[in-house]
Design a protein around this motif. Sequence first.
Motif, mmCIF file in Angstrom:
data_model
loop_
_atom_site.group_PDB
_atom_site.id
_atom_site.type_symbol
_atom_site.label_atom_id
_atom_site.label_comp_id
_atom_site.label_asym_id
_atom_site.label_seq_id
_atom_site.Cartn_x
_atom_site.Cartn_y
_atom_site.Cartn_z
ATOM 1 N N PRO A 87 -96.135 -71.473 -24.801
ATOM 2 C CA PRO A 87 -95.065 -72.372 -24.726
ATOM 3 C C PRO A 87 -94.084 -72.393 -23.516
ATOM 4 O O PRO A 87 -93.624 -73.370 -22.936
ATOM 5 N N GLU A 88 -93.730 -71.040 -23.246
ATOM 6 C CA GLU A 88 -92.464 -71.098 -21.933
ATOM 7 C C GLU A 88 -93.072 -71.421 -20.777
ATOM 8 O O GLU A 88 -92.478 -71.834 -19.830
ATOM 9 N N ASP A 89 -94.620 -71.659 -20.525
ATOM 10 C CA ASP A 89 -95.068 -72.135 -19.502
ATOM 11 C C ASP A 89 -94.850 -73.573 -19.369
ATOM 12 O O ASP A 89 -94.565 -74.232 -18.394
ATOM 13 N N LEU A 90 -94.667 -74.315 -20.427
ATOM 14 C CA LEU A 90 -94.351 -75.741 -20.418
ATOM 15 C C LEU A 90 -93.082 -75.862 -20.123
ATOM 16 O O LEU A 90 -92.632 -76.891 -19.511
ATOM 17 N N GLY A 91 -92.190 -75.060 -20.486
ATOM 18 C CA GLY A 91 -90.809 -75.009 -20.017
ATOM 19 C C GLY A 91 -90.502 -74.947 -18.503
ATOM 20 O O GLY A 91 -89.706 -75.562 -17.926
ATOM 21 N N ASP A 92 -91.423 -73.895 -17.976
ATOM 22 C CA ASP A 92 -91.383 -73.775 -16.514
ATOM 23 C C ASP A 92 -91.758 -75.102 -15.648
ATOM 24 O O ASP A 92 -91.184 -75.433 -14.881
ATOM 25 N N VAL A 93 -92.814 -75.757 -16.452
ATOM 26 C CA VAL A 93 -93.216 -77.143 -15.801
ATOM 27 C C VAL A 93 -92.316 -78.002 -16.077
ATOM 28 O O VAL A 93 -91.965 -78.897 -14.877
#
Length: 235
Positions: free
Chosen positions: A204-210
């Motif tokens: 989920p945090e990867d999508l936050g980075d995106v």
Amino acid sequence: MTDKKTIYITGGTKGIGYGVAEILLKNGYAVAFSGRKEEDVKRAEEQLSQISEDVLGVVSDVKNFEDEVNAAKKAVEKFGRVDSVIANAGLGVFKPVDQLSLDDWNSMIDTNLTGIFHTLKAFVEELKKSEGYYISISSLAGTNFFESGAGYNASKFGAVGFTQAAMIDLRKYNIKAVTIMPGSVSTHFNGNEPSEKDAWKIQPEDLGDVIMNVFNMNPRALTSKIEIRPTRPNS
């Protein structure tokens, strides 16, 4: 009231929505988020407030337009502004089309497609003021159909089409509409319990980075559709 940019996230009590909220709070944004169940909203608000006090949880079911109108009102009352909106709430029921019930179909269409319209409709006047982003979290299932995915595919194909058409309608107001289409994400989606077995998936945090990358782009440039998938599939 706050001087911080404020982001509203649907489906923010767990999974992608919660992970995105964490990243945004850590990067200095104020966050309002919604969820369907009061106990889940309270739990997530308490946890997220350990990162920043600039967080607000609201009970809202995106299937109900008035719930989203109320969420917009509460966000503006607390923060004085809404700069961007992330329409993330979604669900999936995976059955062959001949076994898909009317309730299965309606729940997916009402949440995954009508829900993102409700969210945009409720917040669009605030977005006109802020000239911010409207981001829908769709799925690679919005462009790739698969067995037992008829209802889910229909809702996500629709979400992609809706957001891309909204992008054209809204850019005259300097509102930037983006759809993000993840592949496999480590969440509780479809009854999954995240664990080490999901380490290969998008987190989920990867999508936050995106989303942070999208926000940090020069506003003259728009990445209107983003596909993201695990670097290596599970083998």
